[in-house]
Design an enzyme around this catalytic site. Sequence first.
Site, mmCIF file in Angstrom:
data_model
loop_
_atom_site.group_PDB
_atom_site.id
_atom_site.type_symbol
_atom_site.label_atom_id
_atom_site.label_comp_id
_atom_site.label_asym_id
_atom_site.label_seq_id
_atom_site.Cartn_x
_atom_site.Cartn_y
_atom_site.Cartn_z
ATOM 1 N N ARG A 33 1.524 8.742 12.680
ATOM 2 C CA ARG A 33 1.140 10.025 13.288
ATOM 3 C C ARG A 33 -0.357 10.261 13.222
ATOM 4 O O ARG A 33 -0.960 10.786 14.162
ATOM 5 C CB ARG A 33 1.873 11.157 12.549
ATOM 6 C CG ARG A 33 1.549 12.568 13.029
ATOM 7 C CD ARG A 33 1.950 13.581 11.975
ATOM 8 N NE ARG A 33 1.174 13.404 10.751
ATOM 9 C CZ ARG A 33 1.538 13.907 9.565
ATOM 10 N NH1 ARG A 33 2.673 14.578 9.448
ATOM 11 N NH2 ARG A 33 0.771 13.707 8.502
ATOM 12 N N ARG B 260 -11.184 4.808 8.593
ATOM 13 C CA ARG B 260 -10.221 4.090 7.746
ATOM 14 C C ARG B 260 -8.887 4.068 8.468
ATOM 15 O O ARG B 260 -8.426 5.103 8.973
ATOM 16 C CB ARG B 260 -10.075 4.793 6.411
ATOM 17 C CG ARG B 260 -9.674 6.225 6.616
ATOM 18 C CD ARG B 260 -9.589 6.998 5.356
ATOM 19 N NE ARG B 260 -9.164 8.354 5.699
ATOM 20 C CZ ARG B 260 -9.182 9.365 4.860
ATOM 21 N NH1 ARG B 260 -9.593 9.191 3.647
ATOM 22 N NH2 ARG B 260 -8.791 10.562 5.239
ATOM 23 N N TYR C 134 0.836 -1.200 0.000
ATOM 24 C CA TYR C 134 0.000 0.000 0.000
ATOM 25 C C TYR C 134 0.874 1.255 0.000
ATOM 26 O O TYR C 134 0.642 2.194 -0.778
ATOM 27 C CB TYR C 134 -0.933 0.014 1.207
ATOM 28 C CG TYR C 134 -1.705 1.308 1.321
ATOM 29 C CD1 TYR C 134 -2.772 1.578 0.466
ATOM 30 C CD2 TYR C 134 -1.338 2.292 2.242
ATOM 31 C CE1 TYR C 134 -3.458 2.780 0.531
ATOM 32 C CE2 TYR C 134 -2.025 3.496 2.314
ATOM 33 C CZ TYR C 134 -3.086 3.729 1.458
ATOM 34 O OH TYR C 134 -3.743 4.928 1.524
ATOM 35 N N PHE D 98 15.709 19.146 -1.114
ATOM 36 C CA PHE D 98 14.319 18.763 -1.350
ATOM 37 C C PHE D 98 14.031 17.408 -0.702
ATOM 38 O O PHE D 98 12.979 17.204 -0.095
ATOM 39 C CB PHE D 98 14.052 18.689 -2.855
ATOM 40 C CG PHE D 98 12.693 18.151 -3.199
ATOM 41 C CD1 PHE D 98 11.616 19.004 -3.376
ATOM 42 C CD2 PHE D 98 12.477 16.786 -3.327
ATOM 43 C CE1 PHE D 98 10.346 18.509 -3.678
ATOM 44 C CE2 PHE D 98 11.218 16.282 -3.626
ATOM 45 C CZ PHE D 98 10.150 17.146 -3.790
#
Length: 306
Positions: A214, A224, A167, A284
């Site tokens: 978190r 969910r 997932y 980044f």
Amino acid sequence: MGALSLILKHPGDIIPLYRVKCMADQAKKLPKEPNLRFCYHMLNLVSRSFAIVIQQLPHELQDAVCVFYLVLRALDTVEDDMSIPDTPKCKELEIFWKKIYDPKYTYPCGEKHYKVLMDEYPKVTAVFLSLKKEYQEVIADITKRMGEGMSNFIKREVVTLEDWDEYCHYVAGLVGIGLSNLWANSMLEDKRIADMEELSNAMGLFLQKTNIIRDFLEDYVDGRTWWPREIWGQYGATLADFQDARNRRAAVHCLNHMVTNALQHAVDSLDYMGRLRHKWVFRFCAIPQVMAIATLYECFDNEEVF
């Protein structure tokens, strides 16, 4: 006063914090072109932290990564909207990659800023269609693979650790793989970075697992949850057990197990960043990873997560 005391305890943080403040201020400066202006305005609304790191990239990459993020955020908005029945939602997720080429495409879903994004999506499409073909192809490919994966998990539960990794691959690991392809196509990084899919995937898994840990309470309230049964089943009969204060000790042990699992991706993430050569691409990638490490530090052994 709390923030001041922290700064006084860690005076070495003052200069880095000031630099981040300057980056945040820069991110709020919007381009004049209307469609680009909308994209960067939405970016600031839906993800302030990514707005900061995206807008310090070299100019050509800024627009490509901004649009990449908004396209996937729009896809995620479709997935997140619990009012859409599963069958039409799955269909929309699976064909969404084709819609990003449609200059008139909109889809009525989402709330607040996300609803605005979906209602005015043609502005994102206009900027997408202005990108180099190589960037368009990367964005379309990742969107296709992600949409198919999201659709798959509408129909199934996250049970095993393999399910969880799968997932997280679909919703975040693919982002890391797509970004590596953008770095390679921009020529800012070695072309070989695009072939390091395992390391790129780990970057995404580390961030996504951190967010899932978190956001336990928010996701639980929304009906969910993405915590794998293989872990939480060792500490409770149902996830609802963790909401009971009497089970808090077991809940915290489960939480720490989740954090430990997420940390396994940290080494690969460091390996990936060690291979980057352009300082702004490195920043980044590094800033969200450092934020993830700090988040896991705060979550570990912290019953407030529940």
